[in-house]
Design a protein around this motif. Structure first.
Motif, mmCIF file in Angstrom:
data_model
loop_
_atom_site.group_PDB
_atom_site.id
_atom_site.type_symbol
_atom_site.label_atom_id
_atom_site.label_comp_id
_atom_site.label_asym_id
_atom_site.label_seq_id
_atom_site.Cartn_x
_atom_site.Cartn_y
_atom_site.Cartn_z
ATOM 1 N N UNK A 39 13.394 14.071 -3.453
ATOM 2 C CA UNK A 39 13.564 12.962 -4.392
ATOM 3 C C UNK A 39 14.322 11.802 -3.761
ATOM 4 N N UNK A 40 15.339 12.162 -2.998
ATOM 5 C CA UNK A 40 16.148 11.141 -2.338
ATOM 6 C C UNK A 40 15.326 10.351 -1.326
ATOM 7 N N UNK A 41 14.533 11.077 -0.556
ATOM 8 C CA UNK A 41 13.708 10.405 0.457
ATOM 9 C C UNK A 41 12.688 9.484 -0.200
ATOM 10 N N UNK A 42 12.102 9.985 -1.260
ATOM 11 C CA UNK A 42 11.116 9.182 -1.983
ATOM 12 C C UNK A 42 11.768 7.895 -2.497
ATOM 13 N N UNK A 43 12.960 8.047 -3.065
ATOM 14 C CA UNK A 43 13.666 6.881 -3.593
ATOM 15 C C UNK A 43 13.969 5.884 -2.478
ATOM 16 N N UNK A 44 14.426 6.392 -1.344
ATOM 17 C CA UNK A 44 14.751 5.512 -0.214
ATOM 18 C C UNK A 44 13.510 4.760 0.256
ATOM 19 N N UNK A 45 12.415 5.494 0.395
ATOM 20 C CA UNK A 45 11.171 4.859 0.859
ATOM 21 C C UNK A 45 10.666 3.836 -0.155
ATOM 22 N N UNK A 46 10.779 4.205 -1.419
ATOM 23 C CA UNK A 46 10.318 3.305 -2.472
ATOM 24 C C UNK A 46 11.128 2.020 -2.474
ATOM 25 N N UNK A 47 12.414 2.185 -2.395
ATOM 26 C CA UNK A 47 13.294 1.028 -2.409
ATOM 27 C C UNK A 47 12.961 0.095 -1.259
ATOM 28 N N UNK A 48 12.737 0.699 -0.131
ATOM 29 C CA UNK A 48 12.459 -0.113 1.059
ATOM 30 C C UNK A 48 11.089 -0.784 0.943
ATOM 31 N N UNK A 49 10.072 -0.010 0.586
ATOM 32 C CA UNK A 49 8.727 -0.588 0.601
ATOM 33 C C UNK A 49 8.525 -1.561 -0.559
ATOM 34 N N UNK A 50 9.229 -1.318 -1.657
ATOM 35 C CA UNK A 50 9.104 -2.243 -2.781
ATOM 36 C C UNK A 50 9.984 -3.469 -2.566
ATOM 37 N N UNK A 75 0.828 -1.213 0.000
ATOM 38 C CA UNK A 75 0.000 0.000 0.000
ATOM 39 C C UNK A 75 0.851 1.247 0.000
ATOM 40 N N UNK A 76 1.963 1.159 0.691
ATOM 41 C CA UNK A 76 2.860 2.313 0.738
ATOM 42 C C UNK A 76 3.432 2.588 -0.645
ATOM 43 N N UNK A 77 3.865 1.507 -1.319
ATOM 44 C CA UNK A 77 4.386 1.659 -2.684
ATOM 45 C C UNK A 77 3.341 2.356 -3.552
ATOM 46 N N UNK A 78 2.124 1.868 -3.441
ATOM 47 C CA UNK A 78 1.042 2.429 -4.253
ATOM 48 C C UNK A 78 0.845 3.914 -3.962
ATOM 49 N N UNK A 79 0.772 4.242 -2.675
ATOM 50 C CA UNK A 79 0.547 5.636 -2.282
ATOM 51 C C UNK A 79 1.687 6.525 -2.778
ATOM 52 N N UNK A 80 2.910 6.009 -2.686
ATOM 53 C CA UNK A 80 4.060 6.810 -3.105
ATOM 54 C C UNK A 80 4.102 6.960 -4.616
ATOM 55 N N UNK A 81 3.799 5.864 -5.301
ATOM 56 C CA UNK A 81 3.809 5.914 -6.763
ATOM 57 C C UNK A 81 2.798 6.927 -7.277
#
Ligand code: HEC
Length: 132
Positions: A113-124, A87-93
């Motif tokens: 952008x960096x934070x988004x990438x970090x969160x995406x990497x982790x949640x995905x 769900x987090x991936x979806x919300x971020x995407x």
């Protein structure tokens, strides 16, 4: 005589017991949680700054709290964490989080952008160890 001896001993035991009980109370502070070892410190730091305010057990943001509670996330089982991560991936995407309305008044709450990438990497779940 012997009976009188018992009383202070009992009192001390009682005190020790009370101390033990107070000490074993669950730690509610987010940072010191050790339950989710796969949550890297830099992810935690971002979540605390940008997400946790609305998504925690005591949040006044009822809707946000209901959808995602990081305190609960940390304590939940792997399978549930995986579902939440999805769900987090979806919300971020979709760029849904933090909510646009909130960012109108608090633009500094936006993910860099960096934070988004970090969160995406982790949640995905793409990178297990974010150290490299
Ligand atoms: C200003 C408060 C606020 C902040 C900050 C915030 N959220 Fe939310 N979040 C909400 C609300 C409110 C909802 C419920 C939205 C709805 O139901 O329409 C929500 C819903 C969600 C959901 C569930 C989506 C779904 O449909 O199940 C996820 C996942 C989520 N947020 C992740 C995040 C992440 C990750 C961050 C940090 C980058 C974040 N949120 C920051 C308020 C917030």
């Amino acid at each position: 005589m012997k009976k009188l001896f018992f009383l202070p001993a009992l009192a001390i035991l009682g005190l020790l017991f009370i101390q033990g009980v107070t000490k074993s109370e669950p730690e509610t502070k987010f940072i010191s949680h050790e339950i989710a070892p796969d949550m890297p410190p830099q992810v935690k730091a971002i979540v605390e700054q940008k997400c946790y305010g609305c998504h925690n057990a005591e949040s006044k943001n009822e809707k946000g709290k209901k959808k995602l509670d990081w305190d609960e996330f940390e304590a939940s089982k792997k399978a549930k964490q995986m579902a939440t991560k999805g769900k987090i991936v979806e919300a971020l995407e979709n760029g849904d989080m933090p909510p646009a309305k909130f960012l109108e008044n608090k633009p500094e709450g936006k993910l860099t952008e960096g934070e988004l990438a970090t969160l995406m990497e982790w949640s995905a779940g793409k990178k297990k160890s974010p150290k490299e």
